[in-house]
Design a protein around this motif. Structure first.
Motif, PDB file in Angstrom:
ATOM      1  N   ARG A   1       0.958  -1.221   0.230  1.00 36.99           N
ATOM      2  CA  ARG A   1      -0.263   0.143   0.214  1.00 36.99           C
ATOM      3  C   ARG A   1       1.047   1.203  -0.290  1.00 36.99           C
ATOM      4  O   ARG A   1       0.295   2.174  -0.408  1.00 36.99           O
ATOM      5  CB  ARG A   1      -0.663  -0.004   0.893  1.00 36.99           C
ATOM      6  N   ARG A   2       1.729   1.240   0.926  1.00 41.77           N
ATOM      7  CA  ARG A   2       2.651   2.262   0.417  1.00 41.77           C
ATOM      8  C   ARG A   2       3.565   2.564  -0.093  1.00 41.77           C
ATOM      9  O   ARG A   2       4.198   4.023  -1.114  1.00 41.77           O
ATOM     10  CB  ARG A   2       4.040   2.211   1.751  1.00 41.77           C
ATOM     11  N   GLN A   3       3.676   1.601  -1.510  1.00 41.59           N
ATOM     12  CA  GLN A   3       4.492   1.400  -2.407  1.00 41.59           C
ATOM     13  C   GLN A   3       3.599   2.751  -3.683  1.00 41.59           C
ATOM     14  O   GLN A   3       4.000   2.874  -4.463  1.00 41.59           O
ATOM     15  CB  GLN A   3       4.817   0.442  -2.811  1.00 41.59           C
TER      16      GLN A   3
ATOM     17  N   ALA B   1      -5.274  12.251   3.645  1.00 44.00           N
ATOM     18  CA  ALA B   1      -5.457  11.710   4.203  1.00 44.00           C
ATOM     19  C   ALA B   1      -6.701  10.714   3.692  1.00 44.00           C
ATOM     20  O   ALA B   1      -6.859   9.342   3.429  1.00 44.00           O
ATOM     21  CB  ALA B   1      -4.799  11.579   5.761  1.00 44.00           C
ATOM     22  N   SER B   2      -7.555  10.894   3.788  1.00 39.52           N
ATOM     23  CA  SER B   2      -9.055  11.083   3.455  1.00 39.52           C
ATOM     24  C   SER B   2      -9.308  10.706   2.040  1.00 39.52           C
ATOM     25  O   SER B   2      -9.941   9.336   2.396  1.00 39.52           O
ATOM     26  CB  SER B   2      -9.999  12.775   3.779  1.00 39.52           C
ATOM     27  N   GLU B   3      -8.762  10.736   1.406  1.00 37.61           N
ATOM     28  CA  GLU B   3      -8.627  10.009  -0.493  1.00 37.61           C
ATOM     29  C   GLU B   3      -8.178   9.010  -0.213  1.00 37.61           C
ATOM     30  O   GLU B   3      -8.728   7.979  -0.844  1.00 37.61           O
ATOM     31  CB  GLU B   3      -8.352  11.438  -1.361  1.00 37.61           C
ATOM     32  N   LEU B   4      -6.516   9.449   0.502  1.00 37.94           N
ATOM     33  CA  LEU B   4      -6.006   7.242   0.601  1.00 37.94           C
ATOM     34  C   LEU B   4      -7.185   6.929   1.384  1.00 37.94           C
ATOM     35  O   LEU B   4      -6.467   4.690   0.502  1.00 37.94           O
ATOM     36  CB  LEU B   4      -5.263   7.663   0.976  1.00 37.94           C
ATOM     37  N   SER B   5      -7.933   7.302   2.153  1.00 39.03           N
ATOM     38  CA  SER B   5      -8.239   6.099   3.202  1.00 39.03           C
ATOM     39  C   SER B   5      -9.559   5.378   2.690  1.00 39.03           C
ATOM     40  O   SER B   5      -9.579   4.598   2.823  1.00 39.03           O
ATOM     41  CB  SER B   5      -8.932   6.541   4.248  1.00 39.03           C
TER      42      SER B   5
ATOM     43  N   ASP C   1      -6.668   6.737   9.880  1.00 38.60           N
ATOM     44  CA  ASP C   1      -5.681   6.776  10.990  1.00 38.60           C
ATOM     45  C   ASP C   1      -4.264   5.329  10.582  1.00 38.60           C
ATOM     46  O   ASP C   1      -3.599   5.972  10.868  1.00 38.60           O
ATOM     47  CB  ASP C   1      -6.346   5.951  12.478  1.00 38.60           C
ATOM     48  N   THR C   2      -4.726   4.280  10.100  1.00 36.36           N
ATOM     49  CA  THR C   2      -3.762   3.252   9.077  1.00 36.36           C
ATOM     50  C   THR C   2      -3.392   4.692   8.425  1.00 36.36           C
ATOM     51  O   THR C   2      -2.017   4.129   7.372  1.00 36.36           O
ATOM     52  CB  THR C   2      -4.448   2.274   8.196  1.00 36.36           C
ATOM     53  N   ILE C   3      -3.865   5.030   7.265  1.00 37.79           N
ATOM     54  CA  ILE C   3      -3.435   6.152   6.435  1.00 37.79           C
ATOM     55  C   ILE C   3      -2.164   6.874   7.243  1.00 37.79           C
ATOM     56  O   ILE C   3      -1.233   6.775   6.437  1.00 37.79           O
ATOM     57  CB  ILE C   3      -4.258   6.959   4.645  1.00 37.79           C
ATOM     58  N   ARG C   4      -2.663   7.339   7.779  1.00 41.81           N
ATOM     59  CA  ARG C   4      -1.604   8.096   9.012  1.00 41.81           C
ATOM     60  C   ARG C   4      -0.352   7.910   9.032  1.00 41.81           C
ATOM     61  O   ARG C   4       1.020   8.532   9.523  1.00 41.81           O
ATOM     62  CB  ARG C   4      -2.220   8.759   9.884  1.00 41.81           C
ATOM     63  N   ARG C   5      -0.577   6.649   9.840  1.00 38.02           N
ATOM     64  CA  ARG C   5       0.616   5.821   9.930  1.00 38.02           C
ATOM     65  C   ARG C   5       1.430   5.394   9.005  1.00 38.02           C
ATOM     66  O   ARG C   5       2.459   5.608   8.659  1.00 38.02           O
ATOM     67  CB  ARG C   5      -0.081   4.669  11.018  1.00 38.02           C
TER      68      ARG C   5
END
Length: 261
Positions: free
Chosen positions: A13-15, A29-33, A41-45
């Motif tokens: 996911r990070r790649q 973060a909201s769009e990636l979520s 929270d997962t995206i923020r991590r």
């Protein structure tokens, strides 16, 4: 379309986040979520991990690509000719008047301001940067005061009690502050803990503070907060910003001067 498979493999996911960032120039973060069907929270991590690895620069609500000069040593950065920095420095140098006491913070943009001063200027200059002191010493009309202290090899500037004590003894007309990151809500922040008391002393010693920065530093946040944006009187930056708009800073009472295309 949701990419559910990526939610099971953080590294994958990070790649993919890095690929989206390369494509779009910014991620939220909201769009990636929504895209990955995982919590914010997962995206923020994810973004925190990518930031720690030096791959992205976290900003409010998302991330930007790392600024171009991150990871390069000081001498590499100052040897690179950068038209934007040169233009910003020329705008800033035009603010200096004969007879002033001027503080020069560390940083390659501030060094460029020192190089851009009128050849016949007559001022007293105080700096925490040995390279800037050497540049200023080439002017016949400039009296140079170099603060002492321990040299940070990443920033080629000094810090410590001696540095702060000298700066506290000076009442200057003008400060050109280097910018590591500036955010309308967070304020100015730095990557280096030892820079914080020095930068705060610089702010406290100047009647007027001018922040000169490329657009990639706006909307960015680094770990150590130096001062709120309200401490800056003038912001000199590029015409187009990567994050937010000039109005975000004008609303805070800051004069914003931008390069024209």
């Amino acid at each position: 379309m949701h990419d559910h498979s990526a939610s099971e493999l953080p590294s994958l996911r990070r790649q993919k986040i890095l690929l989206i960032l390369e494509r779009d120039g910014k991620v939220m973060a909201s769009e990636l979520s929504q895209h990955f069907a995982v919590s914010e929270d997962t995206i923020r991590r994810d973004l925190a991990e990518l930031d720690n690895a030096g791959l992205v620069q976290r900003v409010h609500g998302g991330a930007l690509p790392r600024p171009k000069d991150t990871g390069k040593d000081y001498f590499t950065r100052i040897s690179e000719t950068d038209e934007v920095k040169t233009s910003l420095a020329q705008l800033a140098a035009g603010r200096v008047k004969d007879g002033q006491i001027v503080l020069f913070d560390s940083g390659t943009t501030t060094l460029q301001i020192a190089r851009s001063l009128p050849s016949d200027i007559s001022i007293t200059a105080v700096t925490t940067s040995p390279m800037t002191a050497i540049t200023l010493a080439e002017y016949k009309g400039i009296k140079v005061i170099l603060a002492g202290g321990q040299l940070n090899l990443a920033t080629m500037s000094v810090s410590g009690h001696e540095t702060v004590r000298l700066l506290q003894s000076i009442k200057a007309d003008l400060l050109f502050t280097g910018v590591c990151a500036i955010h309308p809500e967070v304020g100015l922040s730095s990557l280096y803990f030892d820079e914080v008391p020095v930068k705060q002393a610089l702010f406290d010693s100047a009647a007027q503070v001018i922040a000169v920065t490329t657009a990639d530093k706006l909307g960015a946040v680094e770990p150590f907060v130096v001062a709120p944006c309200s401490r800056v009187h003038t912001l000199i930056t590029e015409r187009h910003l990567a994050s937010g708009s000039a109005e975000d800073y004008r609303r805070l009472g800051i004069e914003v001067e931008q390069l024209q295309d």
